[in-house]
Design a protein around this motif. Sequence first.
Motif, short mmCIF file in Angstrom:
data_model
loop_
_atom_site.label_atom_id
_atom_site.label_comp_id
_atom_site.label_asym_id
_atom_site.label_seq_id
_atom_site.Cartn_x
_atom_site.Cartn_y
_atom_site.Cartn_z
N LYS B 4 87.05 -27.37 84.25
CA LYS B 4 88.53 -27.68 84.54
C LYS B 4 89.55 -26.71 84.08
O LYS B 4 90.44 -26.24 84.78
CB LYS B 4 88.79 -29.18 84.14
CG LYS B 4 88.57 -30.21 85.19
CD LYS B 4 89.50 -31.49 84.84
CE LYS B 4 88.74 -32.44 86.08
NZ LYS B 4 88.46 -33.78 85.65
N LEU B 6 88.73 -23.58 83.63
CA LEU B 6 88.49 -22.33 84.32
C LEU B 6 89.37 -22.50 85.63
O LEU B 6 89.90 -21.71 86.18
CB LEU B 6 87.05 -22.16 84.72
CG LEU B 6 86.67 -21.17 85.57
CD1 LEU B 6 86.87 -19.84 84.69
CD2 LEU B 6 85.20 -21.29 85.85
N PHE B 7 89.32 -23.78 86.33
CA PHE B 7 89.93 -23.69 87.71
C PHE B 7 91.47 -23.84 87.38
O PHE B 7 92.08 -23.08 88.13
CB PHE B 7 89.65 -25.21 88.26
CG PHE B 7 90.32 -25.61 89.42
CD1 PHE B 7 89.97 -24.92 90.46
CD2 PHE B 7 91.16 -26.59 89.29
CE1 PHE B 7 90.64 -25.44 91.58
CE2 PHE B 7 92.14 -26.86 90.39
CZ PHE B 7 91.67 -26.16 91.69
N SER B 10 92.61 -20.14 86.70
CA SER B 10 92.67 -19.39 87.59
C SER B 10 93.81 -19.63 88.57
O SER B 10 94.49 -18.72 88.98
CB SER B 10 91.15 -19.54 88.36
OG SER B 10 90.19 -19.50 87.62
N ALA B 11 94.10 -20.71 88.94
CA ALA B 11 95.15 -21.26 89.85
C ALA B 11 96.57 -20.54 89.21
O ALA B 11 97.43 -20.03 89.86
CB ALA B 11 95.36 -22.62 90.08
N LEU B 14 96.55 -16.98 89.42
CA LEU B 14 96.72 -16.28 90.88
C LEU B 14 98.30 -16.42 91.24
O LEU B 14 98.92 -15.61 91.83
CB LEU B 14 95.92 -17.30 91.73
CG LEU B 14 94.40 -16.71 91.74
CD1 LEU B 14 93.67 -17.44 92.58
CD2 LEU B 14 94.46 -15.13 92.33
N LEU B 15 98.90 -17.62 90.87
CA LEU B 15 100.19 -18.01 91.24
C LEU B 15 101.21 -17.01 90.44
O LEU B 15 102.07 -16.30 91.08
CB LEU B 15 100.74 -19.38 90.98
CG LEU B 15 100.18 -20.51 92.19
CD1 LEU B 15 100.49 -21.99 91.28
CD2 LEU B 15 101.19 -20.18 93.34
N PHE B 18 101.03 -13.69 92.02
CA PHE B 18 101.96 -13.81 93.09
C PHE B 18 103.39 -13.62 92.96
O PHE B 18 104.40 -12.84 93.36
CB PHE B 18 101.62 -15.09 93.92
CG PHE B 18 102.38 -15.03 95.41
CD1 PHE B 18 102.01 -14.52 96.51
CD2 PHE B 18 103.60 -15.68 95.56
CE1 PHE B 18 102.52 -14.52 97.72
CE2 PHE B 18 104.08 -15.74 96.47
CZ PHE B 18 103.82 -15.34 97.79
#
Lengths: 149, 216
Positions: B4, B6-7, B10-11, B14-15, B18
């Motif tokens: 969790k 890691l997930f 990563s999210a 990435l955001l 951006f």
Amino acid sequence: MTDNSSTQGPATESAWTMLFGAWLLSCVAVLGALFLSEVMNIPPCSLCWYQRIFMFPLAILLPLGLFPFDRRIVRYTLPLALVGWLIGAFHVLLIHGVIPESLKPCTQGVPCTEIQIQWFGFVTIPLLSLLSFTIIVALLFAAHLRIKK
Amino acid sequence: MNRKTLFIGSAVLLLAAFVIGAIYYQGQLSKQAEELAARNQTRLVRLYSPTFGNPQAKVHIVEFLDPACGTCAQFYPEVKRIMAENPDRIRLTIRHVPFHNGSEPVVRVLEASRLQDKYLETLRALLGSQSTWVVNHVAQFDRIWGPLQGLGLDLDKLRIDMNAPEIAQHIEQDLADASALAVTATPEFFVNGRPMPSFGLRQLEGLVKDALEASY
């Protein structure tokens, strides 16, 4: 052992990692597409929109199969990725002139044959899309094989 | 590593990439636009350009406008409000860029109305009635005459004057200047030579505020 939320064993372990990789790539593709259209103001052509339709749900669906681990997620996401791959392949063939202009499905708005970005002389947006779909399909298929084992 | 963590990690990464990328790109764009405007200051205003407000005002707004552009119609009262809130400190120059189909003859009518000293009245009437003569982003020249009734305009004279060669030259020059300043959409504002950092009323108000503080 028919419980689909099992996270034990090296086979499911590596399948989870592959699905996670597919999700990571789909997120990069989604954010990249949004960056091109919303930040750089490059209007997406109609084929780009179709590819988006099959890429965007992957970023939402894949995590649902990761937490808790659901082996059936491949069943729901692989068809999307395959259709996206077909459209991406069609688009790449179109811009390289392999498919003739007369087959071009978009006549209004931005022409799909117009190359708006070219990095290193050959990397175009449709090529990036096709590459992403290819890797996602490969990862999902590999995860499927691991899970079946 | 915990899956969790890691997930979510990563999210978030990435955001963040951006958002940082978007802010950086926007910054580069507005810097480029500012440099372009700085290099082309002489193209901002021409001798013939219609200018309003106190000629001694130290804050000068240049607006590139298309009478058929919906956003221009929405901005017009806001620009008037900004000027009214700072009496005698702001003047306004309007450049005509007929980007919409069919809008070029409407601009010629606007230019011709200056010969009868009715420019602002004509502009206000056209923008106010825009929905009746712009259909699906195409200007319908035949439909502009209704809204122009009752302004005290000599419409017959207007129809002759609008074909003057000077007017065609003005439009050509306005379009060439817009192109040199990378004005591709309307309305575009320059305040004392500076373009908006990104499009929006807040950005325009910010530019005006900066200019007022620097000049008064």
